[in-house]
Design a protein around this motif. Structure first.
Motif, short mmCIF file in Angstrom:
data_model
loop_
_atom_site.label_atom_id
_atom_site.label_comp_id
_atom_site.label_asym_id
_atom_site.label_seq_id
_atom_site.Cartn_x
_atom_site.Cartn_y
_atom_site.Cartn_z
N ALA A 249 -18.60 7.16 -19.76
CA ALA A 249 -18.86 7.62 -18.13
C ALA A 249 -18.66 6.21 -17.41
O ALA A 249 -18.56 5.05 -17.82
CB ALA A 249 -20.41 7.60 -18.16
N ALA A 250 -18.67 6.58 -15.99
CA ALA A 250 -18.53 5.47 -15.13
C ALA A 250 -19.20 6.17 -13.84
O ALA A 250 -19.18 7.25 -13.51
CB ALA A 250 -17.19 5.19 -14.72
N GLU A 251 -19.80 5.40 -12.99
CA GLU A 251 -20.59 5.88 -11.62
C GLU A 251 -20.25 4.79 -10.88
O GLU A 251 -20.29 3.48 -11.28
CB GLU A 251 -22.02 6.09 -12.30
N ARG A 252 -20.88 4.84 -9.64
CA ARG A 252 -20.65 4.23 -8.38
C ARG A 252 -22.02 4.38 -7.65
O ARG A 252 -22.20 5.64 -7.42
CB ARG A 252 -19.72 4.15 -7.47
N THR A 253 -22.85 3.38 -7.30
CA THR A 253 -23.93 3.38 -6.33
C THR A 253 -23.06 2.77 -4.94
O THR A 253 -22.52 1.79 -5.06
CB THR A 253 -24.91 2.50 -6.49
N PHE A 254 -23.50 3.63 -3.70
CA PHE A 254 -22.69 3.34 -2.63
C PHE A 254 -23.75 2.53 -1.57
O PHE A 254 -24.77 2.49 -1.78
CB PHE A 254 -22.39 4.72 -1.74
N GLU A 269 -12.27 10.02 -6.84
CA GLU A 269 -11.00 9.96 -7.58
C GLU A 269 -10.90 8.54 -7.88
O GLU A 269 -10.52 8.31 -9.01
CB GLU A 269 -10.10 9.84 -6.19
N HIS A 270 -11.69 7.67 -7.53
CA HIS A 270 -11.82 6.19 -8.05
C HIS A 270 -12.68 6.24 -9.47
O HIS A 270 -12.15 5.79 -10.32
CB HIS A 270 -12.59 5.23 -7.13
N ILE A 271 -13.75 7.11 -9.38
CA ILE A 271 -14.40 7.36 -10.59
C ILE A 271 -13.77 7.74 -11.67
O ILE A 271 -13.57 7.55 -12.78
CB ILE A 271 -15.82 7.95 -10.49
N THR A 290 -19.13 16.03 -16.94
CA THR A 290 -20.53 16.15 -16.51
C THR A 290 -20.37 15.29 -15.15
O THR A 290 -20.02 14.13 -15.20
CB THR A 290 -21.60 15.67 -17.14
N LEU A 291 -20.89 15.94 -14.16
CA LEU A 291 -21.01 15.22 -12.78
C LEU A 291 -22.59 14.93 -12.53
O LEU A 291 -23.43 15.76 -12.31
CB LEU A 291 -20.26 15.98 -11.56
N LYS A 292 -22.73 13.66 -12.31
CA LYS A 292 -23.92 13.18 -11.89
C LYS A 292 -24.18 12.98 -10.49
O LYS A 292 -23.25 12.09 -9.91
CB LYS A 292 -24.43 12.07 -12.81
N VAL A 334 -26.08 11.31 -0.43
CA VAL A 334 -25.81 10.91 -1.69
C VAL A 334 -25.70 9.37 -1.95
O VAL A 334 -24.95 8.73 -1.13
CB VAL A 334 -24.42 11.76 -2.28
N ARG A 335 -26.40 8.85 -2.95
CA ARG A 335 -26.19 7.38 -3.12
C ARG A 335 -25.47 6.92 -4.42
O ARG A 335 -25.15 5.82 -4.27
CB ARG A 335 -28.04 6.77 -3.07
N LEU A 336 -25.34 7.80 -5.28
CA LEU A 336 -24.72 7.68 -6.41
C LEU A 336 -24.02 8.80 -6.90
O LEU A 336 -24.42 9.72 -6.86
CB LEU A 336 -25.60 6.99 -7.50
N LEU A 337 -22.65 8.60 -7.48
CA LEU A 337 -21.99 9.63 -8.23
C LEU A 337 -21.77 8.89 -9.30
O LEU A 337 -21.16 7.95 -9.66
CB LEU A 337 -20.68 10.05 -7.33
N GLY A 338 -21.39 9.89 -10.42
CA GLY A 338 -21.06 9.46 -11.72
C GLY A 338 -20.23 10.43 -12.52
O GLY A 338 -20.71 11.80 -12.19
N ILE A 339 -19.48 10.31 -13.40
CA ILE A 339 -18.70 11.31 -13.99
C ILE A 339 -18.63 10.96 -15.83
O ILE A 339 -18.38 9.54 -15.73
CB ILE A 339 -17.12 11.31 -13.74
N SER A 340 -19.08 11.63 -16.53
CA SER A 340 -19.16 11.42 -17.88
C SER A 340 -18.26 12.36 -18.67
O SER A 340 -18.23 13.74 -18.33
CB SER A 340 -20.66 11.19 -18.65
N LEU A 341 -17.77 12.16 -19.89
CA LEU A 341 -17.14 12.97 -20.52
C LEU A 341 -17.69 12.97 -22.00
O LEU A 341 -18.08 11.85 -22.73
CB LEU A 341 -15.49 12.60 -20.76
#
Length: 369
Positions: A249-254, A269-271, A290-292, A334-341
């Protein structure tokens, strides 16, 4: 219990406030001070806190803003994960002097099976003491350890005499130890489950043990069987030196909450690119995306989709994540998005796992531990 099965001698080693302790070791001016690793920016989240900071209620996963209110003199330092990884490797090399059965859980903790060890020492308690002593002398940090007949109990025990201590739960003490244990200490019992157990009169291991397998399965689903067996000391999961990765996974807090879908898509796109890069670097692929989504009020949603084939391509990850984003209306900024496989091609059959969990563990009263 079945006395014909062998007892394992398991050690759980847990470094004391690892990231913060590394920073204090490397910078003498931080020693004895309340230190938080990470969380220094307006939106930052703390990765670790020194024991001096913990006295004020500062802990990992807490926002830096809240931590600073609890501890106004808190010193924030930026994390240095390359440094932490290097030290983790030094510590792991010490483990390997005693056994090849080392299962790292993270950079700062691991399970060791020393039932048969390289130095021929029958006492797991003394091995744990030697390991902790070497870590302090050779690395300069302190560690705590738990020693018992399985991973579950060893992990609980390692938290008892922190920092810089250890606890052994001998085979003959296992059942009493578990009966006296607060239900919140049981692995798999989170805040919500604990509240549900309280409502049903389950506060300790003894209360849990009084419930039948059927009752626990009816009230707690698949987890019910897990609770039924572990409170009886039955958790025969072996120490696995090569743990199979379950997800990536990778995620970003804005820096600012986002409500515009255009900006969110740009972040996705960056994530997606980062997830794809990690997949390619690891040589693995997965089927379930999975989108968080974490909102400004800190509530969280996850949305998932399983594809019929394995992927690691950025474009497919991004398009699937976009579809998940559009799947439902956003309830807030939204304060954070994450994508995991997950559902990775590294997964191995767990067909025998359930049977292993149900295997009884021998409790031999006369046994050097």
């Amino acid at each position: 219990m079945d006395d014909s099965l062998p007892i394992r001698k398991i050690i759980h080693v847990d470094m004391d406030a690892f990231y913060a302790s590394v920073e204090q070791m490397d910078n003498p001016r931080l020693r004895g001070k309340a230190v938080a690793v990470g969380g220094g920016t307006n939106r930052g989240v703390i990765s670790a806190a020194s024991y001096e900071a913990r006295k004020f209620g500062v802990k990992s996963a807490m926002s830096g803003r809240i931590a600073e209110k609890l501890c106004p003199h808190l010193i924030f330092v930026a994390p240095r994960f390359d440094r932490y990884r290097d030290i983790s490797q030094q510590i792991r090399s010490i483990f390997l002097d005693y056994t090849d059965l080392v299962e790292p859980l993270s950079l700062d903790e691991a399970y060791l099976d020393v039932t048969e060890n390289k130095i021929g020492m029958p006492s797991a308690t003394l091995i744990a003491k030697k390991i902790r002593q070497r870590i302090q002398e050779e690395v300069g940090l302190t560690a705590s350890a738990g020693i018992s007949i399985n991973k579950f109990i060893a992990k609980i025990a390692s938290d008892y005499n922190k920092p810089n201590g250890q606890k052994t739960v001998n085979p003959e003490d296992v059942l009493q130890f578990l009966e006296e244990l607060d239900i919140r200490k049981f692995y798999g019992v989170g805040k919500v489950t604990a509240e549900k157990m309280y409502q049903k009169g389950i506060f300790t291991g003894k209360d849990l043990k009084a419930k039948s397998l059927g009752y626990l399965e009816d009230n707690f689903g698949k987890s019910g069987a897990h609770y039924y067996y572990i409170v009886r000391g039955i958790h025969n999961s072996a120490v696995k030196p090569n743990r199979t990765r379950k997800s990536l996974a990778a995620e970003r807090t804005f820096s600012k909450n986002l409500s515009s879908e255009i900006f969110l898509l740009e972040k996705l796109e960056h994530i997606s690119e980062e997830v794809s890069r990690r997949l390619n670097k690891s040589g693995i692929s997965g089927k379930t995306i999975t989108l968080k989504i974490k909102y400004s009020d800190f509530t969280q949603q996850t949305r998932s989709k399983t594809l019929p084939y394995y992927i690691q391509d950025k474009a497919i990850i991004l398009e699937t994540a976009k579809a998940l984003l559009y799947q439902d209306h956003l309830k807030d900024s939204v304060r954070l998005l994450g994508i995991s496989l997950s559902n990775l091609n590294t997964a191995q059959s767990d067909r025998n796992k359930e049977d292993d969990e149900k295997d009884a563990i021998s409790v031999q009263l006369k046994f050097e531990f």
